[in-house]
Design a protein around this motif. Sequence first.
Motif, mmCIF file in Angstrom:
data_model
loop_
_atom_site.group_PDB
_atom_site.id
_atom_site.type_symbol
_atom_site.label_atom_id
_atom_site.label_comp_id
_atom_site.label_asym_id
_atom_site.label_seq_id
_atom_site.Cartn_x
_atom_site.Cartn_y
_atom_site.Cartn_z
ATOM 1 N N ARG A 1 0.852 -1.187 0.000
ATOM 2 C CA ARG A 1 0.000 0.000 0.000
ATOM 3 C C ARG A 1 0.886 1.234 0.000
ATOM 4 O O ARG A 1 1.912 1.259 0.653
ATOM 5 N N THR A 2 0.447 2.268 -0.696
ATOM 6 C CA THR A 2 1.185 3.522 -0.690
ATOM 7 C C THR A 2 0.921 4.243 0.624
ATOM 8 O O THR A 2 0.003 3.895 1.372
ATOM 9 N N VAL A 3 1.703 5.273 0.902
ATOM 10 C CA VAL A 3 1.530 6.037 2.132
ATOM 11 C C VAL A 3 0.147 6.678 2.163
ATOM 12 O O VAL A 3 -0.544 6.640 3.188
ATOM 13 N N SER A 4 -0.299 7.233 1.062
ATOM 14 C CA SER A 4 -1.623 7.871 1.047
ATOM 15 C C SER A 4 -2.738 6.851 1.252
ATOM 16 O O SER A 4 -3.744 7.149 1.907
ATOM 17 N N GLN A 5 -2.577 5.633 0.724
ATOM 18 C CA GLN A 5 -3.578 4.591 0.949
ATOM 19 C C GLN A 5 -3.614 4.181 2.421
ATOM 20 O O GLN A 5 -4.686 3.959 2.979
ATOM 21 N N ARG A 6 -2.452 4.111 3.063
ATOM 22 C CA ARG A 6 -2.402 3.768 4.483
ATOM 23 C C ARG A 6 -3.073 4.841 5.327
ATOM 24 O O ARG A 6 -3.794 4.537 6.275
#
Length: 60
Positions: free
Chosen positions: A29-34
């Motif tokens: 997962r990307t940082v923004s998704q997290r």
Amino acid sequence: MPDDLFGDRVPRAARTKTARRRASGADLRTVSQRIMDVACFEDPYRLASVLEPTPSCLWR
């Protein structure tokens, strides 16, 4: 640390093996998704609504 916290360490041969799974590309997962996952998770909001702030915890 002992495996059962009350006795000696269990010998390596007697331990049960747990399979570890490597993360696949779909699991990453990307940082923004997290951040969105955390923001959409309901439990912290439920906990915050139950807890009452004390004067020592308030921002000044």
